[in-house]
Design a protein around this motif. Structure first.
Motif, PDB file in Angstrom:
ATOM      1  N   HIS A  88      -8.079  -8.993 -13.041  1.00  0.00           N
ATOM      2  CA  HIS A  88      -9.420  -9.390 -13.462  1.00  0.00           C
ATOM      3  C   HIS A  88     -10.373  -8.214 -13.290  1.00  0.00           C
ATOM      4  O   HIS A  88     -10.000  -7.139 -12.814  1.00  0.00           O
ATOM      5  CB  HIS A  88      -9.910 -10.632 -12.724  1.00  0.00           C
ATOM      6  CG  HIS A  88      -9.707 -10.580 -11.239  1.00  0.00           C
ATOM      7  ND1 HIS A  88     -10.491  -9.839 -10.413  1.00  0.00           N
ATOM      8  CD2 HIS A  88      -8.790 -11.195 -10.452  1.00  0.00           C
ATOM      9  CE1 HIS A  88     -10.082  -9.985  -9.154  1.00  0.00           C
ATOM     10  NE2 HIS A  88      -9.040 -10.798  -9.164  1.00  0.00           N
ATOM     11  N   GLU A  89     -11.627  -8.442 -13.667  1.00  0.00           N
ATOM     12  CA  GLU A  89     -12.619  -7.367 -13.708  1.00  0.00           C
ATOM     13  C   GLU A  89     -12.943  -6.814 -12.332  1.00  0.00           C
ATOM     14  O   GLU A  89     -13.258  -5.632 -12.196  1.00  0.00           O
ATOM     15  CB  GLU A  89     -13.914  -7.868 -14.368  1.00  0.00           C
ATOM     16  CG  GLU A  89     -13.771  -8.238 -15.828  1.00  0.00           C
ATOM     17  CD  GLU A  89     -13.271  -9.657 -16.024  1.00  0.00           C
ATOM     18  OE1 GLU A  89     -13.218 -10.431 -15.036  1.00  0.00           O
ATOM     19  OE2 GLU A  89     -12.903  -9.992 -17.157  1.00  0.00           O
ATOM     20  N   ARG A  90     -12.854  -7.625 -11.315  1.00  0.00           N
ATOM     21  CA  ARG A  90     -13.197  -7.146  -9.972  1.00  0.00           C
ATOM     22  C   ARG A  90     -12.199  -6.092  -9.484  1.00  0.00           C
ATOM     23  O   ARG A  90     -12.575  -5.130  -8.835  1.00  0.00           O
ATOM     24  CB  ARG A  90     -13.269  -8.306  -8.989  1.00  0.00           C
ATOM     25  CG  ARG A  90     -14.470  -9.169  -9.277  1.00  0.00           C
ATOM     26  CD  ARG A  90     -14.610 -10.269  -8.288  1.00  0.00           C
ATOM     27  NE  ARG A  90     -15.667 -11.154  -8.746  1.00  0.00           N
ATOM     28  CZ  ARG A  90     -16.482 -11.761  -7.941  1.00  0.00           C
ATOM     29  NH1 ARG A  90     -16.368 -11.613  -6.657  1.00  0.00           N
ATOM     30  NH2 ARG A  90     -17.419 -12.548  -8.426  1.00  0.00           N
ATOM     31  N   GLN A  91     -10.922  -6.297  -9.786  1.00  0.00           N
ATOM     32  CA  GLN A  91      -9.926  -5.277  -9.425  1.00  0.00           C
ATOM     33  C   GLN A  91     -10.207  -3.985 -10.186  1.00  0.00           C
ATOM     34  O   GLN A  91     -10.077  -2.899  -9.633  1.00  0.00           O
ATOM     35  CB  GLN A  91      -8.523  -5.767  -9.745  1.00  0.00           C
ATOM     36  CG  GLN A  91      -7.940  -6.698  -8.725  1.00  0.00           C
ATOM     37  CD  GLN A  91      -6.501  -7.060  -9.072  1.00  0.00           C
ATOM     38  OE1 GLN A  91      -6.120  -7.023 -10.239  1.00  0.00           O
ATOM     39  NE2 GLN A  91      -5.728  -7.410  -8.069  1.00  0.00           N
ATOM     40  N   LEU A  92     -10.582  -4.123 -11.435  1.00  0.00           N
ATOM     41  CA  LEU A  92     -10.902  -2.931 -12.224  1.00  0.00           C
ATOM     42  C   LEU A  92     -12.129  -2.230 -11.670  1.00  0.00           C
ATOM     43  O   LEU A  92     -12.164  -1.006 -11.565  1.00  0.00           O
ATOM     44  CB  LEU A  92     -11.117  -3.331 -13.699  1.00  0.00           C
ATOM     45  CG  LEU A  92     -11.396  -2.199 -14.664  1.00  0.00           C
ATOM     46  CD1 LEU A  92     -10.207  -1.251 -14.731  1.00  0.00           C
ATOM     47  CD2 LEU A  92     -11.707  -2.753 -16.038  1.00  0.00           C
ATOM     48  N   ALA A  94     -13.135  -2.252  -8.623  1.00  0.00           N
ATOM     49  CA  ALA A  94     -12.806  -1.655  -7.330  1.00  0.00           C
ATOM     50  C   ALA A  94     -12.185  -0.268  -7.497  1.00  0.00           C
ATOM     51  O   ALA A  94     -12.239   0.547  -6.582  1.00  0.00           O
ATOM     52  CB  ALA A  94     -11.852  -2.564  -6.559  1.00  0.00           C
ATOM     53  N   LEU A  95     -11.612   0.002  -8.653  1.00  0.00           N
ATOM     54  CA  LEU A  95     -11.012   1.319  -8.894  1.00  0.00           C
ATOM     55  C   LEU A  95     -12.063   2.384  -9.180  1.00  0.00           C
ATOM     56  O   LEU A  95     -11.772   3.571  -9.139  1.00  0.00           O
ATOM     57  CB  LEU A  95     -10.033   1.236 -10.070  1.00  0.00           C
ATOM     58  CG  LEU A  95      -8.807   0.354  -9.853  1.00  0.00           C
ATOM     59  CD1 LEU A  95      -8.002   0.274 -11.132  1.00  0.00           C
ATOM     60  CD2 LEU A  95      -7.968   0.869  -8.703  1.00  0.00           C
ATOM     61  N   GLY A  96     -13.286   1.959  -9.504  1.00  0.00           N
ATOM     62  CA  GLY A  96     -14.342   2.904  -9.860  1.00  0.00           C
ATOM     63  C   GLY A  96     -14.867   3.661  -8.664  1.00  0.00           C
ATOM     64  O   GLY A  96     -14.627   3.320  -7.502  1.00  0.00           O
ATOM     65  N   VAL A  97     -15.617   4.700  -8.921  1.00  0.00           N
ATOM     66  CA  VAL A  97     -16.252   5.489  -7.870  1.00  0.00           C
ATOM     67  C   VAL A  97     -17.762   5.277  -7.967  1.00  0.00           C
ATOM     68  O   VAL A  97     -18.289   4.987  -9.045  1.00  0.00           O
ATOM     69  CB  VAL A  97     -15.916   6.989  -8.010  1.00  0.00           C
ATOM     70  CG1 VAL A  97     -14.444   7.235  -7.783  1.00  0.00           C
ATOM     71  CG2 VAL A  97     -16.331   7.516  -9.346  1.00  0.00           C
ATOM     72  N   PRO A  98     -18.488   5.416  -6.853  1.00  0.00           N
ATOM     73  CA  PRO A  98     -19.946   5.225  -6.917  1.00  0.00           C
ATOM     74  C   PRO A  98     -20.584   6.318  -7.776  1.00  0.00           C
ATOM     75  O   PRO A  98     -20.048   7.409  -7.930  1.00  0.00           O
ATOM     76  CB  PRO A  98     -20.398   5.316  -5.464  1.00  0.00           C
ATOM     77  CG  PRO A  98     -19.207   5.643  -4.656  1.00  0.00           C
ATOM     78  CD  PRO A  98     -18.004   5.664  -5.526  1.00  0.00           C
ATOM     79  N   ARG A  99     -21.760   5.966  -8.322  1.00  0.00           N
ATOM     80  CA  ARG A  99     -22.476   6.936  -9.152  1.00  0.00           C
ATOM     81  C   ARG A  99     -22.966   8.095  -8.303  1.00  0.00           C
ATOM     82  O   ARG A  99     -23.339   7.928  -7.138  1.00  0.00           O
ATOM     83  CB  ARG A  99     -23.687   6.280  -9.817  1.00  0.00           C
ATOM     84  CG  ARG A  99     -23.340   5.347 -10.912  1.00  0.00           C
ATOM     85  CD  ARG A  99     -24.542   4.852 -11.690  1.00  0.00           C
ATOM     86  NE  ARG A  99     -25.673   4.474 -10.868  1.00  0.00           N
ATOM     87  CZ  ARG A  99     -26.915   4.867 -11.085  1.00  0.00           C
ATOM     88  NH1 ARG A  99     -27.189   5.655 -12.098  1.00  0.00           N
ATOM     89  NH2 ARG A  99     -27.894   4.471 -10.319  1.00  0.00           N
ATOM     90  N   GLY A 100     -22.974   9.273  -8.883  1.00  0.00           N
ATOM     91  CA  GLY A 100     -23.503  10.445  -8.206  1.00  0.00           C
ATOM     92  C   GLY A 100     -25.019  10.371  -8.133  1.00  0.00           C
ATOM     93  O   GLY A 100     -25.665   9.560  -8.803  1.00  0.00           O
ATOM     94  N   LYS A 101     -25.633  11.236  -7.333  1.00  0.00           N
ATOM     95  CA  LYS A 101     -27.083  11.126  -7.153  1.00  0.00           C
ATOM     96  C   LYS A 101     -27.854  11.570  -8.400  1.00  0.00           C
ATOM     97  O   LYS A 101     -28.976  11.145  -8.604  1.00  0.00           O
ATOM     98  CB  LYS A 101     -27.524  11.914  -5.936  1.00  0.00           C
ATOM     99  CG  LYS A 101     -27.324  13.406  -6.013  1.00  0.00           C
ATOM    100  CD  LYS A 101     -27.827  14.066  -4.751  1.00  0.00           C
ATOM    101  CE  LYS A 101     -27.661  15.575  -4.841  1.00  0.00           C
ATOM    102  NZ  LYS A 101     -28.169  16.224  -3.654  1.00  0.00           N
ATOM    103  N   ASN A 102     -27.286  12.394  -9.272  1.00  0.00           N
ATOM    104  CA  ASN A 102     -27.968  12.825 -10.495  1.00  0.00           C
ATOM    105  C   ASN A 102     -27.448  12.113 -11.735  1.00  0.00           C
ATOM    106  O   ASN A 102     -27.728  12.525 -12.846  1.00  0.00           O
ATOM    107  CB  ASN A 102     -27.827  14.337 -10.673  1.00  0.00           C
ATOM    108  CG  ASN A 102     -28.599  15.101  -9.628  1.00  0.00           C
ATOM    109  OD1 ASN A 102     -29.605  14.624  -9.123  1.00  0.00           O
ATOM    110  ND2 ASN A 102     -28.119  16.283  -9.269  1.00  0.00           N
ATOM    111  N   ALA A 103     -26.680  11.058 -11.540  1.00  0.00           N
ATOM    112  CA  ALA A 103     -26.109  10.330 -12.681  1.00  0.00           C
ATOM    113  C   ALA A 103     -27.203   9.530 -13.378  1.00  0.00           C
ATOM    114  O   ALA A 103     -28.149   9.070 -12.744  1.00  0.00           O
ATOM    115  CB  ALA A 103     -25.000   9.398 -12.209  1.00  0.00           C
TER     116      ALA A 103
END
Length: 172
Positions: A88-92, A94-103
């Motif tokens: 499901h979408e939550r597992q997907l 969880a694979l992401g990385v947090p946004r950078g400070k200049n994103a």
């Protein structure tokens, strides 16, 4: 002018007419043959293209093992395994990385509070009384657009309550 000279002129006229008719027939025949030659040339080009595609396909299939080796060694590609699938979408997420400070800020989408299928005010705002779906909350609905007057184009140009609520939510 004598009859002999007159016959000679008519004879020349007939010979020239026959020659012109033969030239005209020959021209049509030449153009027909040229058309056939063009069609055959197109067929030859299509056959050459098909042969080139087949040769490429044969070369690719002949080197499948080489391609598999390159994928494994050079690029690190492999077929997906069963543990690589997410349910499901939550597992997907969880694979992401947090946004950078200049994103840049993420793109936001407007969302209605109620699903459109349950919203009974969406179509009645645009349609008249006769087209409005019958529901339990018929008294609670606003007056139909037909009673407010205007053509269909004017009614469609007016925003309805759902669109205004979605726009307000999006602007927050």
């Amino acid at each position: 002018m004598t009859a002999n000279a007159r016959m000679l002129q008519i004879g020349w006229l007939v010979v020239l007419s026959l020659g012109f008719a033969a030239l005209l027939a020959l021209t049509f025949k030449v153009n027909a043959v040229k058309g056939q030659v063009r069609l055959v040339e197109r067929d030859i080009i299509e056959a050459q293209y098909a042969r080139l595609m087949l040769e490429t396909e044969f070369q690719t299939r002949a080197s499948q093992q080489q391609l598999a080796d390159w994928n494994a060694v050079e690029f690190g590609y492999s077929a997906p395994r069963a543990d690589q699938y997410v349910e499901h979408e939550r597992q997907l997420a969880a694979l992401g990385v947090p946004r950078g400070k200049n994103a840049p800020n993420p793109i936001r989408f407007a969302m209605a509070r109620k699903p459109v299928a349950e919203d009974t005010t969406l179509l009645p705002d645009w349609l008249g009384d006769e087209d409005a779906p019958a529901g339990d909350d018929a008294e609670a609905r606003p007056a139909p657009a037909a009673s407010r007057g205007g053509t269909l184009a004017e009614r469609l140009a007016r925003p309805n309550a759902t669109a205004l609520a979605a726009a307000a939510e999006f602007s927050q």
